[in-house]
Design a protein around this motif. Structure first.
Motif, short mmCIF file in Angstrom:
data_model
loop_
_atom_site.label_atom_id
_atom_site.label_comp_id
_atom_site.label_asym_id
_atom_site.label_seq_id
_atom_site.Cartn_x
_atom_site.Cartn_y
_atom_site.Cartn_z
N ALA A 177 54.28 51.31 48.79
CA ALA A 177 53.98 50.26 49.15
C ALA A 177 53.05 49.41 47.87
O ALA A 177 53.68 48.42 47.29
N GLU A 178 52.38 50.42 47.23
CA GLU A 178 51.81 49.79 45.84
C GLU A 178 52.75 49.67 44.73
O GLU A 178 52.82 48.98 43.85
N TYR A 179 53.69 50.54 44.78
CA TYR A 179 54.91 50.51 43.82
C TYR A 179 55.70 49.20 43.94
O TYR A 179 56.04 48.41 42.97
N LEU A 180 55.58 48.67 45.20
CA LEU A 180 56.48 47.44 45.51
C LEU A 180 55.81 46.11 44.70
O LEU A 180 56.62 45.43 44.15
N VAL A 181 54.68 46.39 44.72
CA VAL A 181 53.78 45.27 44.26
C VAL A 181 53.68 45.27 42.79
O VAL A 181 54.01 44.41 42.13
N ARG A 182 53.35 46.62 42.38
CA ARG A 182 53.10 46.67 41.05
C ARG A 182 54.11 46.79 39.98
O ARG A 182 54.09 46.13 39.04
N GLU A 183 55.20 47.40 40.41
CA GLU A 183 56.75 47.41 39.68
C GLU A 183 57.61 46.44 40.04
O GLU A 183 58.38 46.10 38.94
N LEU A 184 57.82 46.15 41.31
CA LEU A 184 58.85 45.06 41.27
C LEU A 184 58.25 43.77 41.73
O LEU A 184 59.29 42.84 41.67
N ALA A 189 52.72 44.31 50.24
CA ALA A 189 53.43 45.30 51.00
C ALA A 189 52.55 46.30 51.82
O ALA A 189 51.44 46.37 51.39
N PHE A 190 53.06 46.91 52.49
CA PHE A 190 52.30 47.65 53.32
C PHE A 190 52.84 49.02 53.97
O PHE A 190 54.20 48.85 53.95
N ASP A 191 52.35 49.75 54.29
CA ASP A 191 52.82 51.35 54.91
C ASP A 191 53.10 50.89 56.48
O ASP A 191 52.36 50.61 56.97
#
Length: 327
Positions: A177-184, A189-191
């Protein structure tokens, strides 16, 4: 020429395993001989391995080579249309080499993308579903389930580039979820192991207007609860129930959706040349504009290990679009 290839041992009824795949050696010959460099992997292939396949293309039969998208280099050609060293794409599948008529191969531009594996992304499905089926535009609040997967990671970015006011994704862990916000660059996003209804109500108090679903199950039900009246649901897959019977994998539309005026829009992953071309036109433009990230995992493996990579994908072992670079 001898190729090593992987065939379907038996069609899959329950949980897929290594026993469903057999590696064999086969002699091949044809107008064009190609060395396989990359193989695409996608969860959709599991459906094609079932006897009760519900996709609008023939299921693979026992003893048949797994015939998925591959990219390779021409080693020998008797056709004026292809030369030795050309990069080509085909549906030759899980094999170290392939051979056939020149018309069965599509010549690719080696300079179109940073790596040949970009050609194997699941963008046609993501773009068609988001742009043509859901018709995402300015002001839409979009929720993408399975947003760290091959289709979802592209669909979420496509929605943002098409002007959605907010894009929310779900993933299988907090790290993803953190990757979706940080990288994309997704807004939130949530788990999905959390309470998805509570998460969506917090992140989209105004309700979602578009749901791009690759998971089904509880995430579909949560989206239904928080959807704004008249929302569009582009139904791409149902990973949460992919090991079940056909009735579980493809549930019938329910009365709750009809009561809220929600449009249920299931669509196929089998695409026309125009749909594929539309994706690549936008993909290249967004990459040039630096408004798009191609999330991918490239697995380095020999042909014998390709089934293991596929099974790992089904277990959620990778992020983004997955391909195998053959050793």
């Amino acid at each position: 020429m001898i190729t090593r290839e992987i065939k379907l041992t038996t069609q899959i009824a329950g949980v897929p395993g290594r026993e469903h795949f057999t590696v064999v050696e086969t002699e091949i010959d044809g107008e064009v001989l190609v060395r396989t460099d990359y193989l695409g992997l996608a969860a959709t292939y599991l459906e094609l391995m079932r006897s009760d396949c519900h996709l609008p293309i023939p299921a693979w039969q026992p003893g048949q080579r797994i015939g998925v998208m591959a990219i390779g280099t021409v080693l020998r050609s008797a056709s004026p249309d292809l030369q030795q060293g050309d990069l080509v794409q085909s549906m030759s599948g899980w094999s170290t080499h392939s051979a056939g008529p020149a018309a069965s191969y599509v010549k690719l531009d080696r300079d179109a993308y940073p790596e040949p594996s970009y050609h194997l992304g699941q963008g046609p499905t993501a773009y068609y579903g988001m742009a043509d089926v859901a018709k995402v535009g300015r002001g839409d609040v979009v929720f993408v389930s399975g947003a760290a997967g091959g289709v979802g990671s592209l669909a979420a970015q496509i929605a943002r580039n098409l002007g959605a006011s907010k894009v929310i994704g779900s993933a299988g862990s907090q790290a993803k979820a953190e990757y979706l916000v940080r990288e994309l660059g997704i807004d939130a996003a949530f788990d999905y192991h959390q309470d998805p209804v509570a998460a969506l109500k917090e992140l989209a108090p105004e309700g979602i207007t578009v749901f791009f679903d690759t998971v089904g199950g509880t995430l579909y039900e949560a989206a239904l609860e928080v959807a704004a009246p008249g929302a569009r649901f582009a139904l791409c897959g149902s990973l949460s129930t992919q090991l079940g019977a056909a009735a579980q994998r493809f549930p019938e539309p329910d009365q709750a959706a009809a009561a809220k005026g929600i449009e249920l829009l299931p669509f196929s992953c089998h695409h026309t040349p125009d749909q594929i071309a539309a994706w690549h036109t936008h993909f290249r433009a967004w990459l040039d504009q630096d408004t798009f990230v191609f999330p991918q995992t490239v697995v380095e493996a020999g042909i014998d290990a390709v089934p293991d990579a596929f099974l790992s994908l089904l277990r959620g072992g990778y992020r983004g679009n997955v391909s195998v670079r053959l050793a």
